[in-house]
Design a protein around this motif. Sequence first.
Motif, mmCIF file in Angstrom:
data_model
loop_
_atom_site.group_PDB
_atom_site.id
_atom_site.type_symbol
_atom_site.label_atom_id
_atom_site.label_comp_id
_atom_site.label_asym_id
_atom_site.label_seq_id
_atom_site.Cartn_x
_atom_site.Cartn_y
_atom_site.Cartn_z
ATOM 1 N N ILE A 147 14.435 -2.318 -14.936
ATOM 2 C CA ILE A 147 14.032 -1.233 -15.838
ATOM 3 C C ILE A 147 14.403 0.121 -15.239
ATOM 4 C CG2 ILE A 147 12.010 -0.051 -16.810
ATOM 5 C CD1 ILE A 147 10.797 -2.831 -17.316
ATOM 6 N N ASP A 163 16.929 0.799 -13.241
ATOM 7 C CA ASP A 163 18.368 0.994 -13.462
ATOM 8 C C ASP A 163 18.621 1.496 -14.890
ATOM 9 O OD1 ASP A 163 18.984 0.073 -10.954
ATOM 10 O OD2 ASP A 163 19.815 -1.852 -11.611
ATOM 11 N N GLY A 164 17.961 0.860 -15.841
ATOM 12 C CA GLY A 164 18.168 1.220 -17.246
ATOM 13 C C GLY A 164 17.742 2.648 -17.528
ATOM 14 N N GLN A 165 16.634 3.071 -16.926
ATOM 15 C CA GLN A 165 16.185 4.446 -17.127
ATOM 16 C C GLN A 165 17.212 5.433 -16.583
ATOM 17 O OE1 GLN A 165 13.198 5.707 -18.666
ATOM 18 N NE2 GLN A 165 13.344 3.655 -19.497
ATOM 19 N N GLN A 173 16.181 -0.665 -24.929
ATOM 20 C CA GLN A 173 14.981 -0.021 -24.391
ATOM 21 C C GLN A 173 13.976 0.162 -25.524
ATOM 22 O OE1 GLN A 173 15.798 3.216 -21.603
ATOM 23 N NE2 GLN A 173 17.520 2.084 -20.747
ATOM 24 N N ARG A 216 20.484 5.970 -27.961
ATOM 25 C CA ARG A 216 20.113 7.153 -27.186
ATOM 26 C C ARG A 216 19.426 6.776 -25.872
ATOM 27 N NH1 ARG A 216 22.109 12.236 -26.689
ATOM 28 N NH2 ARG A 216 20.711 13.892 -27.389
ATOM 29 N N CYS A 217 19.075 5.501 -25.692
ATOM 30 C CA CYS A 217 18.281 5.109 -24.516
ATOM 31 C C CYS A 217 19.110 4.610 -23.338
ATOM 32 C CB CYS A 217 17.311 3.987 -24.872
ATOM 33 S SG CYS A 217 15.975 4.416 -25.991
ATOM 34 N N THR A 218 20.102 3.784 -23.591
ATOM 35 C CA THR A 218 20.681 2.970 -22.515
ATOM 36 C C THR A 218 21.901 3.571 -21.850
ATOM 37 O OG1 THR A 218 22.185 1.825 -24.004
ATOM 38 C CG2 THR A 218 19.986 0.861 -23.726
ATOM 39 N N GLY A 219 22.463 4.649 -22.416
ATOM 40 C CA GLY A 219 23.745 5.129 -21.898
ATOM 41 C C GLY A 219 24.834 4.078 -22.070
ATOM 42 N N TYR A 279 28.032 3.048 -14.833
ATOM 43 C CA TYR A 279 27.486 3.897 -13.765
ATOM 44 C C TYR A 279 27.200 3.046 -12.530
ATOM 45 C CZ TYR A 279 26.234 5.848 -18.320
ATOM 46 O OH TYR A 279 26.259 6.238 -19.627
ATOM 47 N N HIS A 313 20.469 4.873 -16.127
ATOM 48 C CA HIS A 313 21.660 4.841 -16.996
ATOM 49 C C HIS A 313 21.465 5.755 -18.217
ATOM 50 C CE1 HIS A 313 22.377 0.363 -15.674
ATOM 51 N NE2 HIS A 313 22.777 1.215 -14.761
ATOM 52 N N GLY A 314 20.330 5.600 -18.864
ATOM 53 C CA GLY A 314 20.081 6.354 -20.089
ATOM 54 C C GLY A 314 20.008 7.846 -19.830
ATOM 55 N N HIS A 372 25.515 1.335 -20.929
ATOM 56 C CA HIS A 372 25.927 0.501 -19.782
ATOM 57 C C HIS A 372 25.541 -0.964 -20.008
ATOM 58 C CE1 HIS A 372 26.462 0.161 -15.240
ATOM 59 N NE2 HIS A 372 25.760 -0.934 -15.505
ATOM 60 N N ASN A 373 24.248 -1.187 -20.236
ATOM 61 C CA ASN A 373 23.787 -2.572 -20.329
ATOM 62 C C ASN A 373 24.093 -3.208 -21.678
ATOM 63 O OD1 ASN A 373 22.872 -2.739 -17.727
ATOM 64 N ND2 ASN A 373 20.777 -2.100 -18.228
ATOM 65 N N GLY A 429 23.469 9.105 -19.298
ATOM 66 C CA GLY A 429 24.162 9.181 -20.586
ATOM 67 C C GLY A 429 23.813 10.459 -21.319
ATOM 68 N N GLN A 430 22.551 10.813 -21.306
ATOM 69 C CA GLN A 430 22.148 12.050 -21.981
ATOM 70 C C GLN A 430 22.658 13.281 -21.236
ATOM 71 O OE1 GLN A 430 17.899 11.726 -22.651
ATOM 72 N NE2 GLN A 430 18.199 10.443 -24.442
ATOM 73 N N PHE A 461 12.020 10.924 -25.819
ATOM 74 C CA PHE A 461 12.674 11.866 -24.906
ATOM 75 C C PHE A 461 11.992 13.227 -24.918
ATOM 76 C CE2 PHE A 461 15.745 9.031 -27.004
ATOM 77 C CZ PHE A 461 15.868 8.130 -25.962
ATOM 78 N N HIS A 465 19.173 -6.380 -20.072
ATOM 79 C CA HIS A 465 18.413 -5.169 -20.384
ATOM 80 C C HIS A 465 19.220 -4.237 -21.287
ATOM 81 C CE1 HIS A 465 15.405 -2.180 -20.182
ATOM 82 N NE2 HIS A 465 15.800 -1.510 -19.125
#
Lengths: 160, 786
Positions: B673, B675-677, A99, A136-139, B721, B679-680, A141-142, B683-684, B256, A96
């Motif tokens: 999904i 988890d990904g949300q 995004q 800008r979406c995933t931070g 994270y 994480h993102g 990590h993945n 991050g922001q 966003f 993943h």
Amino acid sequence: MAQVKMTVNGKAVSAPAEGRMLLSTYLREALGMTGTHVGCDTGQCGVCAVHVDGKLVKSCNMFAAEAEGAEVTTVEGMANEDGSLGAIQQAFQDHHGLQCGFCTPGMVMAASALLKVNSKPTEAEVRAHLSGNLCRCTGYHNIVKAIMAASGQDVAVAAE
Amino acid sequence: MADGGIGAPNKRREDIRFLTGKGNYTDDMNKRGQAYVAFARSQVAHGTLKGVDTSAAQEMPGVVRVFTGADFAEVGGIPCGWQITDKHGEVMQEPAHPVLAQGKVRHVGDAFAAVVAETAEQARDAAEAIEADIDELPAVVDMKAALADGAPKVHDDLTSNLCYDWGFVEENKGAVEEAFKNAAHVTTLDLVNNRLVANPMEPRVAIGDYDSSSGDSTLFTTSQNPHVIRLLMGAFVLGIPEHKLRVVAPDVGGGFGSKIFHYAEEAFCTFAAKAIDRPVKWTSSRSEAFITDAHGRDHVTTIQLALDKDNNFTALRTDTHANMGAYLSTFAPSVPTWLHGTLMAGNYKTPLIYVNVKAVFTNTVPVDAYRGAGRPEATYQLERVISKAALELGVDPIALRRQNFITEFPYATPVAVEYDTGDYVATMDKLEEIADLAGFEKRAAASKAKGKLRGLGVNCYIEACGIAPSNLVGQLGARAGLYESATVRVNATGGLVVMTGSHSHGQGHETAFPQVIAEMIGIDPSMVEIVHGDTANTPMGMGTYGSRSLAVGGSAMFKATEKIIAKAKKIAAHLMEAAEGDVELANGEFSVAGTDKSVAWGDVTLAAYVPHNYPLEDIEPGLEETAFYDPANFTYPSGAYACEVEVDPDTGKVTIEAFAAADDFGNIVNPMIVDGQVHGGIGQGIGQALLEGAVYDEDGQLLNGSFMDYAMPRADDLPFYTVDHSCQTPCTHNPLGVKGCGEAGAIGSPPAVVNAVVDALRRGGSDITHIDMPLTPSRVWAAMQK
């Protein structure tokens, strides 16, 4: 307008390009290859990254004419010959690592460039290598996990 | 659980096209005969626009036409979608917002003319040749200065720069003041919630297209909600009835929040396409995005918490100035009010709360919703003041929170909302486990041994998502309903197409939504296709924001699918010669309880379209249903977050060493999904806390209007994270029991980071209690010198 010729993903191409036309514009507009994206105008975001003669290049930072005669690889050239996802692309899906998908072409090209010179990068090496690519979406990590997984390192899948 | 159904971490099907360069973003489209737009934009923040000389531009190569504000004199302005009523019962001041500036320019980037030309380069060249005669006026940038007597007015026809002065709940104000008088302890904190730029990686794009044979207009645009754009632009700006206007948002490269709003460039391209009878395309540069995309946050707040002698919270009051920028963006007035004030109870049983918000016009880019939208501002101030109170009282910040947790549900807050479910003790317990808080002191000692200061920050959050009950938001000033829609079309051979008003801009709807239907029918998710983003083939829907897609859009899809199943059961009963009430559906097969009779899903769907043996006297052929779902309440995701930082005492540089999030999102459809949300979002949030912040100088110039200057988080700024969503208290009022997960990370993380840095500095001997975001090395270092 001068005709600019190069090889893109193994195919010889030729298209007219104004002197100020960027390589990113040449790919997207002159060739209609829209897999390479444009996300900024200062060479900071890396979503336009491609390989030129094997080197990672931000295609918005290079004139099309400068790539005359070069071998260019874009995200469209990263799948396997049978059309299935290449190893890096597959790792991004498995973990993943994308995004909205907009930075993804640049990330895939950056990851490929890294793994060519460093087959088993550490987490810190992956993060440092991505310093020219914004997501800008995933931070991240993945994305970091996907690149480490693509290098054959043991990384738990995204949703364990 | 069906294979790949609810709860399965299915890989995303949309990834295939995104990974191979076959995505279809708006800028990837070109229309035959297309011309290109470049806007001429104000370089000053405030000025009288005395004239625009387009004569040189008109003569430039390739120029098709030049437009100025005069071309839009008969056209409506960009509308605002929310009207706030202030504490005196007066409606907010609402300025006009022309498509191209008329009479005045009000922020750097305000467009006063536009060139349409054969190529993008020719359009840009000609736009640079446009001469504007602007008398520069003093700019107002600082909100408090903007409200001072004699301050320059952003809008001359308004009485002042005050948009509204909102009190919530006004009736509680006296009781709150009384509670403060009787408090054993009062903690006061002044803070700034820094102004942010959303910066989705895809800049905005608009293509207007006009079909002169039919009179139909089409707008292709980078939008989170094409139906909302169609309604706002058609009805309020250009006067095009909805049946003559189509809005298409194909793949959207992040949003966003910033791609919710209706922007002037969309109206311009639609208008110009008709005017010149050619498709017209505008692609924003990143520099343009910084001065035209709506910004986020930008609150200046004083918050006070009153406690009794046993450290129970007895009252809370806040005083906030919220920046609106130069014009009211689509949902701007709702962000500091209903998306902020209603969340001030947080996770705590504070009986009395009063929130005051003054919304202010300034000569800056409009400010509107950005990931979290009001809820991050509420969470940040509340969680920071609690941590400060813990410092002042000398008590453990986690214990102080636990002591004041709401523990019984449903819980009606003093700020107008009712939490249906939650378990704040469980998420805090989970956080303590996954963040290994017990091991922190050992890690702190290890950091100290290498000359670093380690700090721990913990906080909770709650948010109101799944927006929103239409009747409630209507009372609160919304000029729209906030339901969602879905049409479920079953094909003769059993496959399904869902046409939804929700619209993914990265959330993976094409993967997650089919999982719900797969679960309900017992079929493989690959039998379900999602169609979205085009007003021509989806029912009227409100789009994707506020963590609402699954909770509201998914619920609409669930209800439409229930109707499908109910009708299919009638058909199956007919085919099996059984009573309808005895028919069961499982694993894609209808059966009759207690018998060996069965009929496959595909046989029933075929019968619906080939009705040879069919109860035509009772039901119509076909199998297609639409549902509109209007939620009964908001949903209330919640959680507890922990951040561990190291601060370099020599430089003030902060590094995030660990970040853990324990969230309660109710039921989960696709945990990968989710988890990904998270994480993102984190991050922001870390970006806001450590790096980001739009900075204007006193003349209204944005000083960091590019990625060279605006510090977006990069991979080496962020850690891995640890996220967990095993604490699940399902939502009680939507059929899926889901709460939404898109904004949580951005809401919960900034206070954790700041709490951690303050803790680190205090462990280093400082008595500091607060530093404003972003916690750059210079700010942290300066704070350490005090």
